[in-house]
Design an enzyme around this catalytic site. Structure first.
Site, PDB file in Angstrom:
ATOM      1  CG  HIS A   1      22.475  17.646  72.136  1.00 26.80           C
ATOM      2  ND1 HIS A   1      21.194  17.630  71.641  1.00 26.80           N
ATOM      3  CD2 HIS A   1      23.239  18.234  71.174  1.00 26.80           C
ATOM      4  CE1 HIS A   1      21.181  18.178  70.427  1.00 26.80           C
ATOM      5  NE2 HIS A   1      22.412  18.544  70.120  1.00 26.80           N
TER       6      HIS A   1
ATOM      7  CG  HIS B   1      14.490  16.208  77.539  1.00 26.24           C
ATOM      8  ND1 HIS B   1      14.248  17.283  76.722  1.00 26.24           N
ATOM      9  CD2 HIS B   1      15.829  16.069  77.581  1.00 26.24           C
ATOM     10  CE1 HIS B   1      15.412  17.751  76.267  1.00 26.24           C
ATOM     11  NE2 HIS B   1      16.390  17.042  76.782  1.00 26.24           N
TER      12      HIS B   1
ATOM     13  CG  HIS C   1      21.094  12.913  72.281  1.00 31.45           C
ATOM     14  ND1 HIS C   1      20.307  12.457  73.322  1.00 31.45           N
ATOM     15  CD2 HIS C   1      20.927  14.267  72.264  1.00 31.45           C
ATOM     16  CE1 HIS C   1      19.683  13.482  73.876  1.00 31.45           C
ATOM     17  NE2 HIS C   1      20.048  14.598  73.269  1.00 31.45           N
TER      18      HIS C   1
ATOM     19  CG  ASP D   1      16.698  15.081  73.944  1.00 38.81           C
ATOM     20  OD1 ASP D   1      16.336  14.369  74.887  1.00 38.81           O
ATOM     21  OD2 ASP D   1      17.309  16.156  74.081  1.00 38.81           O
TER      22      ASP D   1
ATOM     23  CG  HIS E   1      17.666  15.224  68.938  1.00 38.41           C
ATOM     24  ND1 HIS E   1      16.626  16.076  69.196  1.00 38.41           N
ATOM     25  CD2 HIS E   1      18.638  15.564  69.834  1.00 38.41           C
ATOM     26  CE1 HIS E   1      16.949  16.890  70.198  1.00 38.41           C
ATOM     27  NE2 HIS E   1      18.166  16.607  70.595  1.00 38.41           N
TER      28      HIS E   1
ATOM     29  CG  ASP F   1      20.768  18.316  77.495  1.00 39.66           C
ATOM     30  OD1 ASP F   1      21.395  18.097  76.446  1.00 39.66           O
ATOM     31  OD2 ASP F   1      19.525  18.294  77.544  1.00 39.66           O
ATOM     32  CG  HIS F   2      20.985  13.963  76.975  1.00 44.21           C
ATOM     33  ND1 HIS F   2      19.847  13.221  77.175  1.00 44.21           N
ATOM     34  CD2 HIS F   2      20.551  15.190  76.591  1.00 44.21           C
ATOM     35  CE1 HIS F   2      18.777  13.955  76.911  1.00 44.21           C
ATOM     36  NE2 HIS F   2      19.180  15.164  76.548  1.00 44.21           N
TER      37      HIS F   2
HETATM   38 ZN   LIG Z   1      18.383  17.054  75.829  1.00 43.00          ZN
END
Ligand SMILES: [Zn+2]
Ligand SMILES: [Zn+2]
Lengths: 316, 316
Positions: A65, A272, A63, A214, A143, A67-68
């Site tokens: 976001h 995570h 996904h 996530d 998510h 942080d990924h």
């Molecule tokens: Zn995340």
């Protein structure tokens, strides 16, 4: 086949955990490495491993976001810089928007790569990659942003030719072994007719690895994880926080253990992990999950995990 | 006023040097910190310092190459995450394209920040910021991509009121001191008329810091660096490599030392060091420059440097 965790934290980089990135090393199988998510600093983490960036030829983003995702432009640039002209092309799979993000980043930074990138933006659930050895499919999770889980299935290995048995029957090695191995009915030089299938061992089951983005709990997890050798599941929250987890579109360690049970997976790897969980709190996260599904491990940055064949597995 | 080097390498992150980021700490002066460039992993480096991300309220990007830029989206997200609702707005200065890059990254990652970002895309050379204490201006440099240098000028401090001298003359403290300090002509209660200027010490010169983006030698460097207390100059190449430097739009350590001499700066800090330079090679880079300009230092990650007032400086 080995998993190497390059980042196991949630949201922001923390002292002991970088943001998400997971390498699936398929060096023995197909001489390549696949990357699942590329949080900021993934290329820095790779510097501390023996992973060669040019070996990474497929990247799967779960996904979008930050942080990924935010380590992707830097990784792509350094892969070009380090590998030179020998660097082969790379395919990036991910939700719609992945292509715009990467192209904008490379255009504005005027990064000229030495290799071609092929983008596959995910739409209909199902198979997105297949070669002689592996099949990769995805399904949607639940998510705040569109998030997916990937199921990587290794094809079964055909049984070995039972050479000892052939020798016993006085069948000498030669081109005829190839025919026998194909499983066909074969007429020997001395006139005997044998069934090739009788001289082939049992096929070896390929391995299955499931890597989820996530997500909060949703039925698709069960499909993705069914019978997997390894399930990599997020565990942003702990036991007793299922309400929080639901509100924030995440899962608890116990929920992950429950789904591992139902899906009959062999090993559950929890990642995570929120920066709130350090020291004994991590152990608690793990033991709570183990009470439900024994073969559970909370992974740390740079943990590696060999995905073994079931037969071997049972021997041990 | 202190410089803290968060990344001092060139191109790609390396074992001992991260990609470029420099913090100018103005905590005593205006209780804020300014960041110059934000290479990937800058937020990770900040985690290892005592810098609070919410204190960073201005970011100046010298050019849009990835090694100076790709840490920006992640830093902005974490600044929001860590600071919560108390986090104030932030202004980002940089070449045209900076706004599109940041906005695209935040939109595609669906990052919702708790504060407002104000973008200033650079066009005409000159002043881009001024408050009661500082003036910041920029000029263009000569790099493959548009690159700029920033000149940060602290305004002079007015002289101190010479209280001892006032006491000697029998002038007692009171509201009248304010008038005297303004430098006006003042009539005392006893009828005497004094000139305020006679009771004010010499003004203290403000400090000047010049931070350049990647560049090959070009006359604007001299203007930007003239009389600076500190010049931060790239040094991607070493002595004898001026031809290479020119071809790759970079500078050598000796070129930087020469310009430091001509510009009459007080201290030269060399950064943007190639991963080729380790161990004794770094010392060589430094000593070659010192032969031309003695007060030169090759900085390392996490080096801090206090920018002292000239008066103090001369005392020592
Ligand atoms: Zn995340
Ligand atoms: Zn650079």
């Amino acid at each position: 086949m080995e998993l190497e965790f390059l980042g196991t934290g949630a949201g922001s980089p923390a002292k002991f955990r970088n943001v998400t990135a997971i390498a699936l090393k398929l060096l023995d199988e197909i001489n390549s490495i696949w990357l699942f998510d590329v949080g900021e600093g993934t290329q820095h983490q790779i510097l501390r491993t023996n992973i060669k960036p040019r070996k990474i030829d497929r990247i799967f983003i779960t996904h979008l976001h930050g942080d990924h995702l935010f380590g992707l432009p830097g990784f792509l640039s350094s892969r070009s810089f380090q590998g030179g002209d020998k660097t082969g092309p790379l395919t990036i799979y991910g939700p719609k928007g992945i292509s715009e993000f990467v192209k904008t980043s490379l255009r504005i930074s005027q990064s000229k790569l030495s290799y071609k990138i092929n983008f596959v933006e995910l739409e209909d659930e199902g198979i997105i990659f297949e070669n002689q050895r592996f099949v990769v499919s995805f399904k949607y999770l639940d998510h705040r942003i569109q998030s997916v889980g990937y199921r990587i299935v290794e094809k079964d290995y055909p049984g070995e030719l039972l050479v000892d048995k052939l020798h016993e029957k006085g069948i000498a090695a030669g081109p005829i072994y190839g025919k026998i191995k194909s499983g066909a009915s074969v007429t020997l030089p001395d006139g005997r007719v044998i069934d090739g299938k009788d001289y082939i061992g049992t096929p070896k089951k390929g391995r299955i690895v499931t890597i989820l983005g996530d997500t909060r709990q949703t039925p698709n997890i069960l499909d993705l994880a069914y019978n997997a050798d390894v399930l990599v599941h997020e565990s942003t929250f702990g036991k007793g926080e299922s309400k929080l987890a639901r509100n924030y579109y995440h899962s608890t360690s116990v929920q992950a253990a429950n789904v591992a049970n139902k899906a009959k997976v062999r090993t559950l790897l929890l990642t995570h992990i929120s920066a709130r969980y350090v020291g004994s709190l991590v152990n608690k996260l793990e033991s709570d999950a183990r009470n439900v599904f024994a073969n559970t491990k909370v992974v740390r940055d740079f943990d590696t995990f060999e995905v073994k064949f079931v037969n071997k597995h049972e021997d041990e």
